[in-house]
Design a protein around this motif. Structure first.
Motif, PDB file in Angstrom:
ATOM      1  N   LEU A   1       0.829  -1.195   0.000  1.00 52.43           N
ATOM      2  CA  LEU A   1       0.000   0.000   0.000  1.00 52.43           C
ATOM      3  C   LEU A   1       0.871   1.256   0.000  1.00 52.43           C
ATOM      4  O   LEU A   1       1.746   1.415   0.850  1.00 52.43           O
ATOM      5  CB  LEU A   1      -0.914  -0.004   1.229  1.00 52.43           C
ATOM      6  CG  LEU A   1      -1.922   1.147   1.325  1.00 52.43           C
ATOM      7  CD1 LEU A   1      -2.902   1.112   0.155  1.00 52.43           C
ATOM      8  CD2 LEU A   1      -2.679   1.077   2.652  1.00 52.43           C
ATOM      9  N   GLY A   2       0.645   2.123  -0.967  1.00 51.60           N
ATOM     10  CA  GLY A   2       1.423   3.344  -1.088  1.00 51.60           C
ATOM     11  C   GLY A   2       2.732   3.183  -1.825  1.00 51.60           C
ATOM     12  O   GLY A   2       3.407   4.173  -2.121  1.00 51.60           O
TER      13      GLY A   2
ATOM     14  N   VAL B   1       0.398   1.757  -5.714  1.00 45.43           N
ATOM     15  CA  VAL B   1      -0.636   0.894  -5.140  1.00 45.43           C
ATOM     16  C   VAL B   1      -1.516   1.753  -4.224  1.00 45.43           C
ATOM     17  O   VAL B   1      -1.052   2.270  -3.207  1.00 45.43           O
ATOM     18  CB  VAL B   1      -0.014  -0.268  -4.342  1.00 45.43           C
ATOM     19  CG1 VAL B   1      -1.113  -1.145  -3.738  1.00 45.43           C
ATOM     20  CG2 VAL B   1       0.913  -1.093  -5.233  1.00 45.43           C
ATOM     21  N   GLU B   2      -2.777   1.919  -4.601  1.00 42.40           N
ATOM     22  CA  GLU B   2      -3.671   2.804  -3.866  1.00 42.40           C
ATOM     23  C   GLU B   2      -4.578   2.075  -2.878  1.00 42.40           C
ATOM     24  O   GLU B   2      -5.097   2.685  -1.941  1.00 42.40           O
ATOM     25  CB  GLU B   2      -4.532   3.596  -4.849  1.00 42.40           C
ATOM     26  CG  GLU B   2      -3.733   4.531  -5.738  1.00 42.40           C
ATOM     27  CD  GLU B   2      -4.614   5.436  -6.567  1.00 42.40           C
ATOM     28  OE1 GLU B   2      -4.212   6.607  -6.792  1.00 42.40           O
ATOM     29  OE2 GLU B   2      -5.697   4.992  -7.010  1.00 42.40           O
TER      30      GLU B   2
ATOM     31  N   PHE C   1      -6.949  -5.444  -4.905  1.00 47.03           N
ATOM     32  CA  PHE C   1      -6.015  -4.316  -4.852  1.00 47.03           C
ATOM     33  C   PHE C   1      -6.328  -3.380  -5.998  1.00 47.03           C
ATOM     34  O   PHE C   1      -6.976  -3.763  -6.990  1.00 47.03           O
ATOM     35  CB  PHE C   1      -4.547  -4.768  -4.872  1.00 47.03           C
ATOM     36  CG  PHE C   1      -4.072  -5.389  -6.160  1.00 47.03           C
ATOM     37  CD1 PHE C   1      -3.620  -4.599  -7.214  1.00 47.03           C
ATOM     38  CD2 PHE C   1      -4.050  -6.772  -6.311  1.00 47.03           C
ATOM     39  CE1 PHE C   1      -3.173  -5.171  -8.393  1.00 47.03           C
ATOM     40  CE2 PHE C   1      -3.593  -7.358  -7.488  1.00 47.03           C
ATOM     41  CZ  PHE C   1      -3.158  -6.552  -8.534  1.00 47.03           C
ATOM     42  N   ALA C   2      -5.889  -2.143  -5.861  1.00 53.66           N
ATOM     43  CA  ALA C   2      -6.080  -1.134  -6.896  1.00 53.66           C
ATOM     44  C   ALA C   2      -4.798  -0.320  -7.012  1.00 53.66           C
ATOM     45  O   ALA C   2      -4.084  -0.119  -6.025  1.00 53.66           O
ATOM     46  CB  ALA C   2      -7.258  -0.221  -6.552  1.00 53.66           C
TER      47      ALA C   2
ATOM     48  N   VAL D   1      -8.221  -5.043  -9.230  1.00 58.70           N
ATOM     49  CA  VAL D   1      -8.249  -6.504  -9.324  1.00 58.70           C
ATOM     50  C   VAL D   1      -9.067  -7.064  -8.171  1.00 58.70           C
ATOM     51  O   VAL D   1      -8.859  -6.678  -7.011  1.00 58.70           O
ATOM     52  CB  VAL D   1      -6.820  -7.089  -9.304  1.00 58.70           C
ATOM     53  CG1 VAL D   1      -6.859  -8.614  -9.196  1.00 58.70           C
ATOM     54  CG2 VAL D   1      -6.056  -6.667 -10.553  1.00 58.70           C
ATOM     55  N   LEU D   2     -10.005  -7.944  -8.493  1.00 54.76           N
ATOM     56  CA  LEU D   2     -10.867  -8.575  -7.497  1.00 54.76           C
ATOM     57  C   LEU D   2     -10.744 -10.080  -7.627  1.00 54.76           C
ATOM     58  O   LEU D   2     -10.797 -10.626  -8.734  1.00 54.76           O
ATOM     59  CB  LEU D   2     -12.327  -8.162  -7.710  1.00 54.76           C
ATOM     60  CG  LEU D   2     -12.627  -6.658  -7.717  1.00 54.76           C
ATOM     61  CD1 LEU D   2     -14.075  -6.423  -8.142  1.00 54.76           C
ATOM     62  CD2 LEU D   2     -12.377  -6.063  -6.335  1.00 54.76           C
ATOM     63  N   LEU D   3     -10.608 -10.775  -6.506  1.00 50.35           N
ATOM     64  CA  LEU D   3     -10.553 -12.225  -6.475  1.00 50.35           C
ATOM     65  C   LEU D   3     -11.691 -12.757  -5.611  1.00 50.35           C
ATOM     66  O   LEU D   3     -12.007 -12.177  -4.576  1.00 50.35           O
ATOM     67  CB  LEU D   3      -9.220 -12.715  -5.904  1.00 50.35           C
ATOM     68  CG  LEU D   3      -7.936 -12.215  -6.578  1.00 50.35           C
ATOM     69  CD1 LEU D   3      -6.727 -12.816  -5.883  1.00 50.35           C
ATOM     70  CD2 LEU D   3      -7.927 -12.552  -8.055  1.00 50.35           C
TER      71      LEU D   3
END
Length: 213
Positions: free
Chosen positions: A64-65, A78-79, A87-88, A102-104
């Protein structure tokens, strides 16, 4: 042998729009189910030692970041990071910024559903030129790499050989079939058929394929 058509048919593609950061953005979505656990797919997508096995070498801080850079391609920040489900990040390339999410999710009958959304503020002229295939074909190639990573022995494709593979008949056929699928998704989203066809043919040519006659 890797089955190009089977891979193309295994992917769900969607074209849409949403409000993003105060403006209307185009959204290109790809999804595929892999025969692996959520944790394994998450690791394949976020582990800097594993990503090059199916996508591209990556440097930076995958947290993150953190800022990342894909070799010869996009970089960004990475936001959002919610392991092992989503994650985005920003997707910065050629002086422009777009975003990926991205979604799992675990599938009821086993395996993991992988969904990637690419969100971009695209002007009408550029969208008319190439349509969703501009990024869609590229993401098809990416999630094909992931599919082969999780596939049977012998299916995996060394990313270092990607350029040579694209120049092969199998690679050109993959591009043609991917571009055709994005044409269909574009029409399903309401695009004029003639405009969608012209955009798809230009995309096919740009990726080194041959437009259908």
């Amino acid at each position: 042998m890797f089955d190009v058509t089977q891979q193309i048919d295994a992917v769900r593609r969607q074209v849409g729009a949403r409000e993003y950061q105060g403006r209307t953005a185009k959204v290109v979505t790809v999804g595929q189910t892999y025969g692996a656990t959520v944790e394994d797919v998450w690791d394949a997508c976020t582990n800097a030692e594993r990503i090059p096995r199916w996508f591209l070498p990556v440097t930076g801080e995958l947290r993150l970041g953190g800022r990342y850079q894909l070799e010869g391609n996009a970089g960004g920040v990475v936001e959002r990071c919610e392991p092992p489900l989503s994650f985005a990040a920003t997707w910065e390339f050629g002086g422009e910024v777009s975003w990926i999410e991205v979604l799992l999710a675990e599938e009821p009958e086993g395996g993991t559903r992988f969904v990637l959304q690419h969100i971009a503020h695209v002007d009408d002229e550029r969208w008319a030129e190439y349509g969703p295939g501009a990024v869609g074909v590229g993401w098809d190639l990416g999630i094909m790499g992931l599919a082969r990573h999780f596939g049977a022995p012998g299916d995996a494709l060394d990313p270092k050989e990607g350029t040579a593979w694209l120049a092969s008949e199998e690679g050109r056929r993959f591009v043609r079939e991917s571009s055709e699928s994005w044409y269909e998704a574009n029409v399903a989203a309401g695009e004029d058929e003639a405009a969608a066809r012209a955009a798809a043919d230009r995309t096919t040519a740009a990726y080194g394929g041959t437009a259908p006659e």
